[in-house]
Design an enzyme around this catalytic site. Structure first.
Site, PDB file in Angstrom:
ATOM      1  N   TYR A 142     -41.594   7.099 103.227  1.00 43.14           N
ATOM      2  CA  TYR A 142     -41.387   7.097 104.672  1.00 43.14           C
ATOM      3  C   TYR A 142     -41.829   8.436 105.227  1.00 43.14           C
ATOM      4  O   TYR A 142     -41.442   9.489 104.716  1.00 43.14           O
ATOM      5  CB  TYR A 142     -39.910   6.874 104.996  1.00 43.14           C
ATOM      6  CG  TYR A 142     -39.598   6.843 106.468  1.00 43.14           C
ATOM      7  CD1 TYR A 142     -40.140   5.847 107.283  1.00 43.14           C
ATOM      8  CD2 TYR A 142     -38.768   7.791 107.058  1.00 43.14           C
ATOM      9  CE1 TYR A 142     -39.850   5.804 108.644  1.00 43.14           C
ATOM     10  CE2 TYR A 142     -38.467   7.749 108.413  1.00 43.14           C
ATOM     11  CZ  TYR A 142     -39.012   6.752 109.201  1.00 43.14           C
ATOM     12  OH  TYR A 142     -38.730   6.706 110.543  1.00 43.14           O
ATOM     13  N   ASP A 237     -44.965  15.941 102.240  1.00 43.79           N
ATOM     14  CA  ASP A 237     -43.903  15.715 103.215  1.00 43.79           C
ATOM     15  C   ASP A 237     -42.565  16.151 102.621  1.00 43.79           C
ATOM     16  O   ASP A 237     -41.993  15.469 101.780  1.00 43.79           O
ATOM     17  CB  ASP A 237     -43.891  14.230 103.608  1.00 43.79           C
ATOM     18  CG  ASP A 237     -42.860  13.926 104.697  1.00 43.79           C
ATOM     19  OD1 ASP A 237     -42.062  14.826 105.034  1.00 43.79           O
ATOM     20  OD2 ASP A 237     -42.862  12.782 105.201  1.00 43.79           O
ATOM     21  N   LYS A 269     -35.298  17.976 109.287  1.00 42.89           N
ATOM     22  CA  LYS A 269     -33.915  17.921 108.810  1.00 42.89           C
ATOM     23  C   LYS A 269     -33.300  19.326 108.626  1.00 42.89           C
ATOM     24  O   LYS A 269     -32.930  19.928 109.614  1.00 42.89           O
ATOM     25  CB  LYS A 269     -33.835  17.037 107.568  1.00 42.89           C
ATOM     26  CG  LYS A 269     -34.286  15.607 107.948  1.00 42.89           C
ATOM     27  CD  LYS A 269     -34.120  14.527 106.922  1.00 42.89           C
ATOM     28  CE  LYS A 269     -34.388  13.173 107.564  1.00 42.89           C
ATOM     29  NZ  LYS A 269     -35.457  12.397 107.004  1.00 42.89           N
TER      30      LYS A 269
HETATM   31  C1  LIG Z   1     -36.579  11.673 107.865  1.00 34.45           C
HETATM   32  C2  LIG Z   1     -37.974  11.728 107.375  1.00 34.45           C
HETATM   33  C3  LIG Z   1     -39.070  11.726 108.258  1.00 34.45           C
HETATM   34  C4  LIG Z   1     -38.907  11.517 109.738  1.00 34.45           C
HETATM   35  O1  LIG Z   1     -38.182  12.507 110.369  1.00 34.45           O
HETATM   36  P1  LIG Z   1     -37.513  12.197 111.803  1.00 34.45           P
HETATM   37  O2  LIG Z   1     -36.976  13.523 112.230  1.00 34.45           O
HETATM   38  O3  LIG Z   1     -36.464  11.171 111.562  1.00 34.45           O
HETATM   39  O4  LIG Z   1     -38.589  11.698 112.691  1.00 34.45           O
HETATM   40  C5  LIG Z   1     -40.330  11.920 107.725  1.00 34.45           C
HETATM   41  N1  LIG Z   1     -40.524  12.083 106.409  1.00 34.45           N
HETATM   42  C6  LIG Z   1     -39.496  12.060 105.533  1.00 34.45           C
HETATM   43  C7  LIG Z   1     -39.767  12.264 104.079  1.00 34.45           C
HETATM   44  C8  LIG Z   1     -38.199  11.865 105.986  1.00 34.45           C
HETATM   45  O5  LIG Z   1     -37.183  11.804 105.104  1.00 34.45           O
END
Ligand SMILES: *Cc1c(COP(=O)(O)O)cnc(C)c1O
Length: 436
Positions: A142, A237, A269
């Site tokens: 994701y 990511d 985060k």
């Molecule tokens: C949470 C997450 C996202 C998206 O971040 P948001 O602040 O919710 O848009 C992207 N990549 C990873 C790996 C994530 O865990």
């Protein structure tokens, strides 16, 4: 007293599903979503006054625990000077400096507001910098909800059992090639067929949005090697793992040890300490393709917002070696107890763990879980009863089997003890569960 049920009914009339982010609606575990009204340390309190040990941690940002005094004080101080000016602000470079001290490959940084914005911008930057258009992603990873990254996207999409999203055009999806995670030969084949047109491979540093799925030994280094060979960029990511797995994110446990760096990191985060901040970062010559130094456009009214910067700075300044050691140790205790309780109750499972991030996959001990296909093949019907048993016993877990469990520096022995006490009954509920 206003009940969770009352709040849910009001919310459902006003907002699709009663929520602003799908997993919160408890779709895959059933029941009434809990409305939280306060958090302190390792605990959350709901609208009915019930207290829970929290294993969601705001989906990661609450590394230090909720309402950490230093973070709250820094935010108060920032608020007292004004909420934001839409100008440069000294705190932006201060946070950027803290990031670069931990992750030297983050030579230059662009602050954004969400992880979605970070990865979306990273993709645009990769295309702009390479002049190529195809992006390769892994099924079950994701990267937020931008159009081209929603193919086989794990997380909430997996929870809802959707193949992708309506509203994403075939043209947008066609520029994203999706292959199974941990599959080197698939990656080789994609580069053999499309190598000249591939702008980037984007990967979760270690996947944790299809449940936790560790990269096989050397898999990230292989992505680095094959992208370099073909003039494509590697986007790492670390929105979930950044400043959580180690003080330098998952890169700190992999690339730093193995001697490689991605071209672009994305963070979110933890970097915002609970407020809306995320970032993309990387090599100077790549990052300078961003406007105003380069032709790749990105802008944001709230980018680098001073209150959010203050929360991020205070969080990183207080996330010292002791914090990581504590979270590593306690997550091992909880993960071991989880696995033991399930084994005692006769529930087949694998415990999926990377650093302090872990999750459970039911009925997968034969195959293990190395990719999205194996993650989806699990007995996910066992998670709802397990989740609700924990909830009734005062432990708030992620309301989806495809999400990782998050501990914090505030999870002391008392909080851990409450989790351990609740596990046997929950494991029993998982054992009794029947497929829908
Ligand atoms: C949470 C997450 C996202 C998206 O971040 P948001 O602040 O919710 O848009 C992207 N990549 C990873 C790996 C994530 O865990």
């Amino acid at each position: 007293m206003t009940t969770n049920q009352d709040l849910y009914e009001t919310a459902r009339d006003l907002m699709p599903g009663g929520v602003n982010s799908p997993v919160r609606a408890f779709g895959s575990v059933g029941g009434v979503p809990v409305s939280m009204v306060g958090g302190e340390g390792a605990y959350l309190t709901d609208a009915e006054g019930q207290q829970y040990v929290d294993l969601v941690g705001s989906w990661g940002p609450a590394l230090l625990g909720h309402k950490h005094p230093a973070v709250i004080e820094a935010v108060h101080r920032a608020v007292d000077t004004g909420l934001g000016f839409g100008t440069s602000h000294p705190a932006e470079a201060k946070l950027a400096q803290l990031v670069r001290q931990r992750v030297p490959g983050a030579q230059m940084i662009r602050m954004v507001s969400t992880g979605t914005e970070a990865t979306m911008t990273a993709i645009r930057l990769a295309r702009g910098a390479t002049g190529k258009n195809i992006v390769v992603k892994f099924a079950g990873c994701y990267h937020g909800h931008s159009d081209g990254l929603l193919a086989a996207a794990g997380s909430g999409v997996a929870t809802l059992g959707l193949p992708g999203s309506a509203g994403v055009t075939a043209a947008q999806a066609s520029e994203t090639i999706v292959i199974e995670y941990n599959d080197r030969s698939a990656l080789e084949q994609v580069f053999a067929e499309h190598g000249e047109n591939i702008a980037a491979v984007i990967t979760e540093a270690t996947p944790a949005n299809m449940g936790v799925v560790p990269p096989q030994e050397g898999f990230n280094a292989f992505i680095r090697e094959i992208t370099t060979r073909h003039g494509a960029l590697m986007i790492f990511d670390e929105v979930m793992t950044g400043f959580r797995i180690t003080e330098a994110g998952y890169w700190g446990a992999s690339g730093r040890v193995e001697g490689w760096e991605p071209d672009i990191f994305t963070f979110g985060k933890v970097i915002g300490g609970g407020l809306p901040t995320a970032a993309l970062a990387g090599r100077r010559e790549i990052m300078e393709h961003l406007a105003p130094t380069g032709p790749v456009y990105h802008a944001g009214t709230l980018s680098g917002n001073p209150v959010a910067m203050a929360a991020g700075i205070a969080t990183l300044e207080n996330a010292d070696a002791a914090v990581y050691q504590h979270i590593d140790e306690k997550s091992q205790v909880v993960a071991d107890a989880l696995s033991a309780a399930l084994t005692d109750a006769g529930v087949d499972h694998t415990l999926q763990k990377v650093g302090s991030l872990f999750s459970v996959a039911f009925g997968t001990s034969q195959t293990g879980v190395h990719n999205y296909a194996e993650a989806q093949a699990q007995e996910s019907f066992r998670y709802g009863p397990f989740f609700h048993s924990m909830l009734e016993q005062g432990v708030y877990l992620p309301p989806s089997v495809f999400e990782a469990w998050f501990l914090s520096a505030a999870h002391d022995d008392a909080a851990i003890g409450r989790i351990l006490e609740a596990l046997p009954a929950a494991a029993h509920a998982a054992a009794q569960a029947q497929p829908a």
